[in-house]
Design an enzyme around this catalytic site. Structure first.
Site, PDB file in Angstrom:
ATOM      1  N   ASP A  27       0.810  -1.211   0.000  1.00 46.18           N
ATOM      2  CA  ASP A  27       0.000   0.000   0.000  1.00 46.18           C
ATOM      3  C   ASP A  27       0.848   1.267   0.000  1.00 46.18           C
ATOM      4  O   ASP A  27       0.377   2.316  -0.441  1.00 46.18           O
ATOM      5  CB  ASP A  27      -1.011  -0.027   1.145  1.00 46.18           C
ATOM      6  CG  ASP A  27      -2.220  -0.881   0.781  1.00 46.18           C
ATOM      7  OD1 ASP A  27      -2.787  -0.635  -0.289  1.00 46.18           O
ATOM      8  OD2 ASP A  27      -2.578  -1.793   1.544  1.00 46.18           O
ATOM      9  N   HIS A  62     -10.463  -2.201  -7.075  1.00 44.97           N
ATOM     10  CA  HIS A  62      -9.283  -1.731  -7.815  1.00 44.97           C
ATOM     11  C   HIS A  62      -8.911  -2.727  -8.907  1.00 44.97           C
ATOM     12  O   HIS A  62      -8.551  -2.346 -10.017  1.00 44.97           O
ATOM     13  CB  HIS A  62      -8.084  -1.531  -6.873  1.00 44.97           C
ATOM     14  CG  HIS A  62      -8.377  -0.597  -5.741  1.00 44.97           C
ATOM     15  ND1 HIS A  62      -7.581  -0.496  -4.624  1.00 44.97           N
ATOM     16  CD2 HIS A  62      -9.390   0.286  -5.550  1.00 44.97           C
ATOM     17  CE1 HIS A  62      -8.102   0.397  -3.791  1.00 44.97           C
ATOM     18  NE2 HIS A  62      -9.198   0.878  -4.342  1.00 44.97           N
ATOM     19  N   GLU A 104      -5.888   3.674  -1.044  1.00 50.69           N
ATOM     20  CA  GLU A 104      -4.679   2.944  -0.639  1.00 50.69           C
ATOM     21  C   GLU A 104      -4.016   3.655   0.548  1.00 50.69           C
ATOM     22  O   GLU A 104      -3.415   3.007   1.408  1.00 50.69           O
ATOM     23  CB  GLU A 104      -3.687   2.833  -1.801  1.00 50.69           C
ATOM     24  CG  GLU A 104      -4.257   2.243  -3.092  1.00 50.69           C
ATOM     25  CD  GLU A 104      -4.517   0.739  -3.060  1.00 50.69           C
ATOM     26  OE1 GLU A 104      -4.585   0.161  -1.962  1.00 50.69           O
ATOM     27  OE2 GLU A 104      -4.667   0.151  -4.151  1.00 50.69           O
ATOM     28  N   GLU A 107      -2.797  -6.295  -7.630  1.00 50.02           N
ATOM     29  CA  GLU A 107      -4.146  -6.229  -7.062  1.00 50.02           C
ATOM     30  C   GLU A 107      -4.821  -7.611  -7.082  1.00 50.02           C
ATOM     31  O   GLU A 107      -5.632  -7.921  -6.228  1.00 50.02           O
ATOM     32  CB  GLU A 107      -5.010  -5.228  -7.840  1.00 50.02           C
ATOM     33  CG  GLU A 107      -4.473  -3.794  -7.865  1.00 50.02           C
ATOM     34  CD  GLU A 107      -4.798  -2.996  -6.603  1.00 50.02           C
ATOM     35  OE1 GLU A 107      -5.464  -3.545  -5.711  1.00 50.02           O
ATOM     36  OE2 GLU A 107      -4.369  -1.832  -6.506  1.00 50.02           O
ATOM     37  N   ASP A 138     -12.094  -3.030  -1.034  1.00 51.81           N
ATOM     38  CA  ASP A 138     -11.536  -1.987  -1.902  1.00 51.81           C
ATOM     39  C   ASP A 138     -10.649  -2.589  -2.983  1.00 51.81           C
ATOM     40  O   ASP A 138     -10.722  -2.208  -4.146  1.00 51.81           O
ATOM     41  CB  ASP A 138     -10.694  -0.984  -1.083  1.00 51.81           C
ATOM     42  CG  ASP A 138     -11.529  -0.196  -0.085  1.00 51.81           C
ATOM     43  OD1 ASP A 138     -12.744  -0.082  -0.289  1.00 51.81           O
ATOM     44  OD2 ASP A 138     -10.941   0.317   0.902  1.00 51.81           O
ATOM     45  N   GLU A 139      -9.805  -3.535  -2.586  1.00 54.78           N
ATOM     46  CA  GLU A 139      -8.862  -4.111  -3.556  1.00 54.78           C
ATOM     47  C   GLU A 139      -9.587  -4.848  -4.680  1.00 54.78           C
ATOM     48  O   GLU A 139      -9.138  -4.846  -5.821  1.00 54.78           O
ATOM     49  CB  GLU A 139      -7.869  -5.056  -2.867  1.00 54.78           C
ATOM     50  CG  GLU A 139      -6.943  -4.403  -1.834  1.00 54.78           C
ATOM     51  CD  GLU A 139      -6.163  -3.198  -2.339  1.00 54.78           C
ATOM     52  OE1 GLU A 139      -6.130  -2.965  -3.558  1.00 54.78           O
ATOM     53  OE2 GLU A 139      -5.599  -2.472  -1.504  1.00 54.78           O
ATOM     54  N   TYR A 182      -2.764   0.226   8.753  1.00 55.13           N
ATOM     55  CA  TYR A 182      -1.685  -0.632   9.264  1.00 55.13           C
ATOM     56  C   TYR A 182      -1.032   0.030  10.472  1.00 55.13           C
ATOM     57  O   TYR A 182      -0.667  -0.637  11.443  1.00 55.13           O
ATOM     58  CB  TYR A 182      -0.634  -0.930   8.186  1.00 55.13           C
ATOM     59  CG  TYR A 182      -1.237  -1.582   6.964  1.00 55.13           C
ATOM     60  CD1 TYR A 182      -2.168  -2.606   7.091  1.00 55.13           C
ATOM     61  CD2 TYR A 182      -0.912  -1.158   5.683  1.00 55.13           C
ATOM     62  CE1 TYR A 182      -2.765  -3.179   5.985  1.00 55.13           C
ATOM     63  CE2 TYR A 182      -1.502  -1.738   4.565  1.00 55.13           C
ATOM     64  CZ  TYR A 182      -2.430  -2.738   4.721  1.00 55.13           C
ATOM     65  OH  TYR A 182      -3.033  -3.295   3.625  1.00 55.13           O
TER      66      TYR A 182
END
Lengths: 84, 376
Positions: free
Chosen positions: B85, B242, B116, B205, B238-239, B123
């Site tokens: 990320d 993407h 991102e 991704e 989200d990924e 994290y």
């Protein structure tokens, strides 16, 4: 109820008020899925015969001969190949 | 061609290619050449979330209960995701924005990158909760060989495209010598670099996140590290979006629905693009090996994880027109689907503890003086 012929798996009957994915699951067949909203493409399925109607506009990329069972219903009897 | 932040020439964005046409001028979304990007923006914005909404305080207790091999798995995955990320939070902006010609695609890339950065922030949120000083974890990301090897492969296509674009935008086409090295810049070469870069991003991704996701959800299956799992579910949602966008870009090119020259390049570079994907798959399997080097965790081992990587690789490669290279006919980790179902990730205030709602309501700070009048 519409007859759905799933290649290499068997035949099921799909009720008109359920998405194709739910209908397949209700018949005890587990296919690959993620979002169930048409944006991820995990349930991308080959449509070999028949026609479907989308309940949500699919956002994931699908080829001309492919459908997203998570956001469509069968309009006619279908022949499909699903991701297991 | 020199980049301009507001192109004063009248252009018709309905006739521009996605990349390497005229720079975008008016950010307008009432009309779109490729409506899909506008739809992806709307969907992505509807997913808005903040890491602080997810209470991760219980994870600290769970973490102490993990075995040493499990701690290694958990922390290594967080490091790897932090790397991914970190790259994705900036690179699409820097590599793609200067060469994009459609307003809807420009805004999609900005929206994508912004999410991102939310992932990167989460994290920190997770690690801050686990360690009083997470510096040691973050510092290791740039010195850990396993992670560095992946970082080099992920960033090289971006860096290559960015450098060539800079030369082209400042010097134009031709041969330019920089630090004694001659670089041939032509539109065809630029587009080739763009094509390979987009394939590398697509593989990232599509594949690179999933070994970590599987481990996270395997912990959650045992009711461990559930705050972390809740965050990773939001990230995975989200990924997935993407990934849809990079699949659309690649397919628009390959099917000749955008720039005809890109269709030619897609055909010409097919083997190279496939190799990028296969290399990502190999690296993820090696990563699984590194994760389990000290021992497995309940519910997951290297073999199952590698076969899951092959399973999703088959899916994701057929989505961009490649044949499925692996012989895995069914999903080796079917429970993963539950965690990636978007119905299950919505964080509603009444359904979860939201730590930010508690701020100011309870005083959780305890100083040594608070125990002054206690006697044992």
């Amino acid at each position: 109820m519409l007859r759905i012929d799933i290649v290499d798996v068997g035949q099921i009957n799909a009720p008109a008020d359920k998405t194709l994915l739910s209908a397949i699951e209700a018949a005890g067949i587990n296919i690959h899925y993620h979002c169930r909203e048409g944006f991820c493409g995990a349930c991308r399925t080959k449509l070999l015969e028949g026609e479907v109607e989308y309940t949500t506009d699919p956002l994931a990329f699908i080829d001309d001969d492919e459908i997203l069972p998570c956001c469509c219903v069968a309009k006619q009897p279908l022949k499909i190949k699903v991701p297991l | 061609m020199k980049y301009t932040t507001f192109n004063q020439q009248s252009t018709n964005p309905l006739l521009e290619p996605m990349f390497f046409g005229n720079p975008v001028n008016v950010a307008r979304y009432d009309q779109q050449k490729h409506a899909i990007f506008e739809k992806l923006i709307e969907k992505q914005i509807s997913f808005f979330w903040r890491p602080e909404e997810v209470d991760v305080t219980r994870d600290r207790v769970d973490f102490q209960k993990l075995t040493e091999p499990e701690k290694h798995i958990f922390i290594s995955n967080l490091k790897y995701q932090t790397l991914l990320d970190s790259v994705q939070g900036r690179s699409p902006n820097i590599a793609f924005l200067p060469i994009i010609s459609l307003p809807e695609l420009e805004t999609w890339v900005e929206t994508w990158s912004f999410y991102e950065t939310i992932h990167s922030r989460s994290y920190t949120h997770i690690l801050r909760n686990l360690f009083s000083d997470p510096s040691e974890i973050f510092d290791d990301i740039v010195v850990n060989d396993e992670i560095k090897r992946r970082a080099a492969d992920i960033s090289k296509y971006y860096d290559d495209l960015i450098f060539a674009t800079q030369l082209w935008q400042t010097q134009g086409e031709g041969v330019h010598t920089v630090d004694g090295i001659a670089h041939t810049i032509s539109m065809y070469e630029l587009k080739k670099k763009l094509y390979l870069c987009m394939n590398s991003v697509n593989a990232l991704e599509a594949i690179r996140f999933y070994v970590s996701f599987a481990c996270t959800f395997a912990f959650a299956e045992r009711k461990l590290m559930e705050g972390n799992s809740k965050i990773i579910r939001l990230i995975a949602r989200d990924e997935n979006l993407h990934l849809s966008s990079t699949q659309h870009v690649l397919n628009l090119w390959a099917k000749g629905k955008d720039d005809p020259e890109m269709a030619q390049i897609a055909e010409e570079c097919k083997d190279e693009a496939r190799a990028i994907f296969m290399n990502a798959v190999e690296q993820e399997k090696e990563w699984a090996d590194y994760l389990f080097q000290n021992g497995s965790m309940i519910g997951l081992n290297k073999e199952i994880l590698c076969s899951y990587v092959e399973y999703i690789a088959n899916q994701r490669m057929t989505a961009i027109g490649f044949d499925a290279p692996f012989d895995v006919s069914s999903n080796p980790l079917p429970w993963m689907n539950n965690y990636l179902n978007s119905d299950n990730v919505q964080v509603a205030p009444q359904e979860s503890e939201i730590s930010s709602y508690l701020v100011g309501q309870i005083d959780s700070a305890v100083s040594e003086e608070d125990f002054a009048d206690f006697e044992l």
